[in-house]
Design an enzyme around this catalytic site. Structure first.
Site, PDB file in Angstrom:
ATOM      1  N   GLY A 153      -3.540  10.178   0.265  1.00  0.00           N
ATOM      2  CA  GLY A 153      -2.546   9.471  -0.553  1.00  0.00           C
ATOM      3  C   GLY A 153      -1.389  10.345  -0.988  1.00  0.00           C
ATOM      4  N   GLU A 175      -3.811   2.644   4.094  1.00  0.00           N
ATOM      5  CA  GLU A 175      -4.642   3.548   4.902  1.00  0.00           C
ATOM      6  C   GLU A 175      -6.129   3.198   4.757  1.00  0.00           C
ATOM      7  OE1 GLU A 175      -1.978   7.649   4.988  1.00  0.00           O
ATOM      8  OE2 GLU A 175      -3.349   7.332   3.325  1.00  0.00           O
ATOM      9  N   GLY A 194      -4.207  11.518   8.782  1.00  0.00           N
ATOM     10  CA  GLY A 194      -4.312  12.858   8.200  1.00  0.00           C
ATOM     11  C   GLY A 194      -5.090  12.808   6.899  1.00  0.00           C
TER      12      GLY A 194
HETATM   13  C1  5RP Z   1      -0.558   9.732   3.195  1.00  0.00           C
HETATM   14  C2  5RP Z   1      -1.753  10.555   3.454  1.00  0.00           C
HETATM   15  C3  5RP Z   1      -1.623  11.646   4.465  1.00  0.00           C
HETATM   16  O1  5RP Z   1      -2.572  11.452   5.439  1.00  0.00           O
HETATM   17  C4  5RP Z   1      -1.837  12.962   3.783  1.00  0.00           C
HETATM   18  O2  5RP Z   1      -0.928  13.067   2.704  1.00  0.00           O
HETATM   19  C5  5RP Z   1      -1.660  14.141   4.749  1.00  0.00           C
HETATM   20  O3  5RP Z   1      -0.325  14.296   5.072  1.00  0.00           O
HETATM   21  P1  5RP Z   1       0.181  15.456   6.022  1.00  0.00           P
HETATM   22  O4  5RP Z   1      -0.354  15.167   7.382  1.00  0.00           O
HETATM   23  O5  5RP Z   1       1.687  15.360   5.950  1.00  0.00           O
HETATM   24  O6  5RP Z   1      -0.304  16.762   5.480  1.00  0.00           O
HETATM   25  O7  5RP Z   1      -2.809  10.355   2.919  1.00  0.00           O
HETATM   26  O8  5RP Z   1      -0.780   8.785   2.193  1.00  0.00           O
END
Ligand code: 5RP
Length: 223
Positions: free
Chosen positions: A95, A103, A82
């Site tokens: 993040g 990631e 994501g």
């Molecule tokens: C985690 C991330 C996630 O990909 C980002 O925060 C998006 O999260 P969500 O899909 O819950 O909106 O970078 O470190």
């Protein structure tokens, strides 16, 4: 937003083929992808995966997805994750869930990097979402001062009264910048500060954006 995330996740998982090594992202959208992938694995798809966080590892294990590590194979076929913000060049801020370091490592080893988002994540200019900067705990205050000199407003991420600690045992400084125009330059400058481990700018990494919008799914390839 949840339906948009689910549709994007399903479209990405449909690109996974037998025999692939898959990178598993972190966050609520990636969690939908892990869940759909689990269904496919239980129906006979044979893949292995490397997760980007302890949370995703736990979910993948509970779904019965076979996990390996980089010792077994250093190259991932397809990584699905994501994002917190994505611009028209497909540069991103990531993040929000605190997993940016793993990631970025997993994404950097992937032949193809798919980003799954709901429509709220698309922006003209990155920077409304505070940019996460992962720092080692020692001397984080020094790094914070240097970030202020770069016109950021860093805030130590907390988990209750304590600092939030990443899977790698580090802290996160969430940095408000007015808007981020020179993404590549800022990504490099931040990583030159002693004590910074990595930052959440992902520049020219995403190969394909898969965005749920209403009941549609919009695909965009990086030029
Ligand atoms: C985690 C991330 C996630 O990909 C980002 O925060 C998006 O999260 P969500 O899909 O819950 O909106 O970078 O470190």
């Amino acid at each position: 937003m949840s339906l948009e995330k689910q549709n994007a996740a399903r479209t990405a998982v449909d690109q996974i083929e037998d025999g692939m090594l898959v990178g598993l992202g972190t966050g609520s959208t990636a969690a939908f992808a892990i869940s759909y992938l689990g269904e496919k694995v239980r129906s006979g798809l044979t893949i292995s995966a490397i997760p980007t966080s302890e949370a995703s590892k736990k979910q993948a294990q509970s779904e019965g997805i076979p996990l390996i590590d980089f010792e077994t194979s250093p190259s991932i076929d397809l990584c699905i994750d994501g994002a917190d913000e994505i611009d028209s060049e497909l540069n991103m801020i990531k993040g929000g869930g605190g997993a940016l370091l793993r990631e970025k490592i997993v994404a950097s080893s992937a032949k193809r990097y798919l980003i799954i988002i709901d429509s709220s994540k698309q922006v003209e200019t990155l920077g409304t979402f505070p940019l996460p900067v992962e720092v080692i705990p020692f001397g984080w205050q020094v790094v914070s001062r240097k970030l202020k000199e770069m016109n950021a407003s860093p805030e130590l991420r907390k988990s209750g009264p304590q600092p939030f600690v990443t899977d790698e045992g580090n802290y996160i400084l969430d940095c408000r910048f007015n808007s981020i125009l020179e993404v590549e330059q800022l990504e490099t400058e931040l990583n030159r500060i002693p004590g910074v481990v990595e930052n959440g700018l992902f520049v020219a990494m995403c190969d394909q954006m898969i965005m749920g919008k209403g009941d549609q799914v919009i695909l965009k390839e990086r030029r």
